[in-house]
Motif scaffolding. Sequence first.
Motif, PDB file in Angstrom:
ATOM      1  N   LEU A   1      10.483  69.770 -44.900  1.00  0.00           N
ATOM      2  CA  LEU A   1      10.520  70.262 -46.273  1.00  0.00           C
ATOM      3  C   LEU A   1      10.448  69.075 -47.238  1.00  0.00           C
ATOM      4  CD1 LEU A   1      10.956  72.692 -48.197  1.00  0.00           C
ATOM      5  CD2 LEU A   1      13.421  72.256 -48.019  1.00  0.00           C
TER       6      LEU A   1
ATOM      7  N   ASP B   1       6.337  68.846 -52.220  1.00  0.00           N
ATOM      8  CA  ASP B   1       5.183  69.738 -52.334  1.00  0.00           C
ATOM      9  C   ASP B   1       5.479  71.095 -51.711  1.00  0.00           C
ATOM     10  OD1 ASP B   1       3.786  67.723 -53.587  1.00  0.00           O
ATOM     11  OD2 ASP B   1       2.703  67.093 -51.783  1.00  0.00           O
ATOM     12  N   GLU B   2       6.087  71.098 -50.529  1.00  0.00           N
ATOM     13  CA  GLU B   2       6.426  72.360 -49.863  1.00  0.00           C
ATOM     14  C   GLU B   2       7.412  73.160 -50.711  1.00  0.00           C
ATOM     15  OE1 GLU B   2       4.960  69.638 -46.703  1.00  0.00           O
ATOM     16  OE2 GLU B   2       6.436  69.445 -48.330  1.00  0.00           O
TER      17      GLU B   2
ATOM     18  N   GLN C   1       5.769  74.961 -53.451  1.00  0.00           N
ATOM     19  CA  GLN C   1       4.963  76.103 -52.997  1.00  0.00           C
ATOM     20  C   GLN C   1       5.810  77.153 -52.269  1.00  0.00           C
ATOM     21  OE1 GLN C   1       1.205  74.855 -50.985  1.00  0.00           O
ATOM     22  NE2 GLN C   1       1.782  72.766 -51.595  1.00  0.00           N
ATOM     23  N   HIS C   2       7.127  76.894 -52.170  1.00  0.00           N
ATOM     24  CA  HIS C   2       8.057  77.817 -51.492  1.00  0.00           C
ATOM     25  C   HIS C   2       7.654  78.060 -50.034  1.00  0.00           C
ATOM     26  CE1 HIS C   2      10.133  78.676 -55.251  1.00  0.00           C
ATOM     27  NE2 HIS C   2       8.943  78.841 -55.826  1.00  0.00           N
ATOM     28  N   ILE C   3       7.252  76.954 -49.379  1.00  0.00           N
ATOM     29  CA  ILE C   3       6.888  77.041 -47.955  1.00  0.00           C
ATOM     30  C   ILE C   3       7.613  75.920 -47.213  1.00  0.00           C
ATOM     31  CG2 ILE C   3       4.610  78.064 -48.376  1.00  0.00           C
ATOM     32  CD1 ILE C   3       3.439  75.234 -47.886  1.00  0.00           C
ATOM     33  N   VAL C   4       7.550  75.976 -45.899  1.00  0.00           N
ATOM     34  CA  VAL C   4       8.091  74.921 -45.049  1.00  0.00           C
ATOM     35  C   VAL C   4       7.206  74.841 -43.808  1.00  0.00           C
ATOM     36  CG1 VAL C   4       9.698  76.483 -43.855  1.00  0.00           C
ATOM     37  CG2 VAL C   4      10.175  74.023 -43.912  1.00  0.00           C
ATOM     38  N   ASN C   5       6.945  73.632 -43.346  1.00  0.00           N
ATOM     39  CA  ASN C   5       6.155  73.442 -42.132  1.00  0.00           C
ATOM     40  C   ASN C   5       7.095  73.393 -40.932  1.00  0.00           C
ATOM     41  OD1 ASN C   5       3.415  73.165 -43.181  1.00  0.00           O
ATOM     42  ND2 ASN C   5       4.175  71.304 -44.162  1.00  0.00           N
TER      43      ASN C   5
ATOM     44  N   GLU D   1       2.918  77.196 -40.933  1.00  0.00           N
ATOM     45  CA  GLU D   1       3.442  77.209 -42.296  1.00  0.00           C
ATOM     46  C   GLU D   1       4.190  78.527 -42.508  1.00  0.00           C
ATOM     47  OE1 GLU D   1       0.952  77.572 -46.138  1.00  0.00           O
ATOM     48  OE2 GLU D   1       0.976  75.414 -45.691  1.00  0.00           O
TER      49      GLU D   1
ATOM     50  N   LYS E   1       6.864  80.860 -45.125  1.00  0.00           N
ATOM     51  CA  LYS E   1       7.467  81.000 -46.448  1.00  0.00           C
ATOM     52  C   LYS E   1       8.975  80.741 -46.340  1.00  0.00           C
ATOM     53  CE  LYS E   1       4.138  84.379 -48.243  1.00  0.00           C
ATOM     54  NZ  LYS E   1       3.975  85.760 -48.772  1.00  0.00           N
TER      55      LYS E   1
END
Length: 424
Positions: A386, A389-390, A393-397, A408, A410
């Motif tokens: 996290l 940038d993540e 965008q409300h995402i996590v790798n 990816e 949410k």
Amino acid sequence: MSFNIPRGTQDILPGESERWQYVEQIARDTCAAFQYKEIRTPIFEHTELFARGVGESTDIVQKEMYTFEDKKGRSITLRPEGTASTVRSYVENKLFAQPAQPTKLYYIGPMFRYERPQTGRYRQFYQFGIEAIGSKDPAIDAEVISLAMSVYEKAGLSNLKLVINSLGDKESRADYREALVKHFEPRIDEFCHDCQTRLHQNPLRILDCKKDRDHELMATAPSIQDYLNDESRTYFEKVKQYLTDIGVEYVVDPNLVRGLDYYNHTAFEIMSNAEGFGAITTLAGGGRYDGLVEGIGGPESPGIGFAMSIERFLSAIDAEGIDLPLQDGIDLYIAALGDDAKDYAVSLLNRLRKEGISSEMDYTGKKLKGQFKAADRLKAKFIAVLGEDELAQHIVNVKDTTTGEQIEVKLDELIQMMKAHKKA
């Protein structure tokens, strides 16, 4: 100034404590199946309880107890074993008046004896034990022995030997004591000081002596089996029958007397035959103690129990090369980059843990590479990266460390994804 751990004690560190928890859970689960309930008694009691309950002539009372006076001058002793405390609680709390009988109890906890530390033997040691009080049915003797064997077998132990004996009832023991005194008395001066003291206090304890075990009189000593009256012999035969009926193999050893004064009728020990286990092979021991409850002020309540060393239990597991199926690793490691990502990770981590997801993050300012190494040391099944940038965008790798696959996800779906993987 530095401090060291007291001699005869040990620190049980993370990595090892999980093994303790595993075998203790086996014991708890087995007790639940056999309908034994947990009892927790004080670590210290009035000294007189152990003097009366364990026996004045025992090494425990004479040599090994940690005894001190409290601020009001009362003699207090750290518990050296669990039976006396359990029976004291049984009497004091009137458990004998409960409708469900016999009263079936178990305990797990530390005991204390001042003796020479050696491999597998400590001055503070841990025991799991059970007590079944209120029945003189030989079937309960077989049940108690079966429970002990079941605990070891559930942990995967197979090199076990069960040894049993009968110490007879009060009448049989009296006749046998007299025979032992006659046998040893003419040459008792050839024995150690302890045996000389035991001759008239409790001559059965001479048979348990480690110093004089090779003396020729030991081999020719009378056998308790020859002094059992009809009632005692019938009782022992019934115990053996029940053990055979439930498939528990045993060996009868007429010299097995156990080290505590309160035993009568059935006595038993469970030993490890594993190669390299050590000279002291006993894992657990116990027996029947009819009369103990009355001896500390309770009503007539026959009982039977055993105690097993947790330390020696684990040593036997090691001797047999058994790998315990411990839960290994964590579910998720959050690798956060940047202050805002870290702040969000703190909240996310808390929500994950509340949902039962074992998870961790960095608290020492590691770079991303260092966080990945930390995740590897913790054997994390997934790593969630996290960054700023993540977060925007409300995402996590999320990386699956088993397959190497990275997806990816949410942020508001991460918890559900992890819960789904735990169920799979």
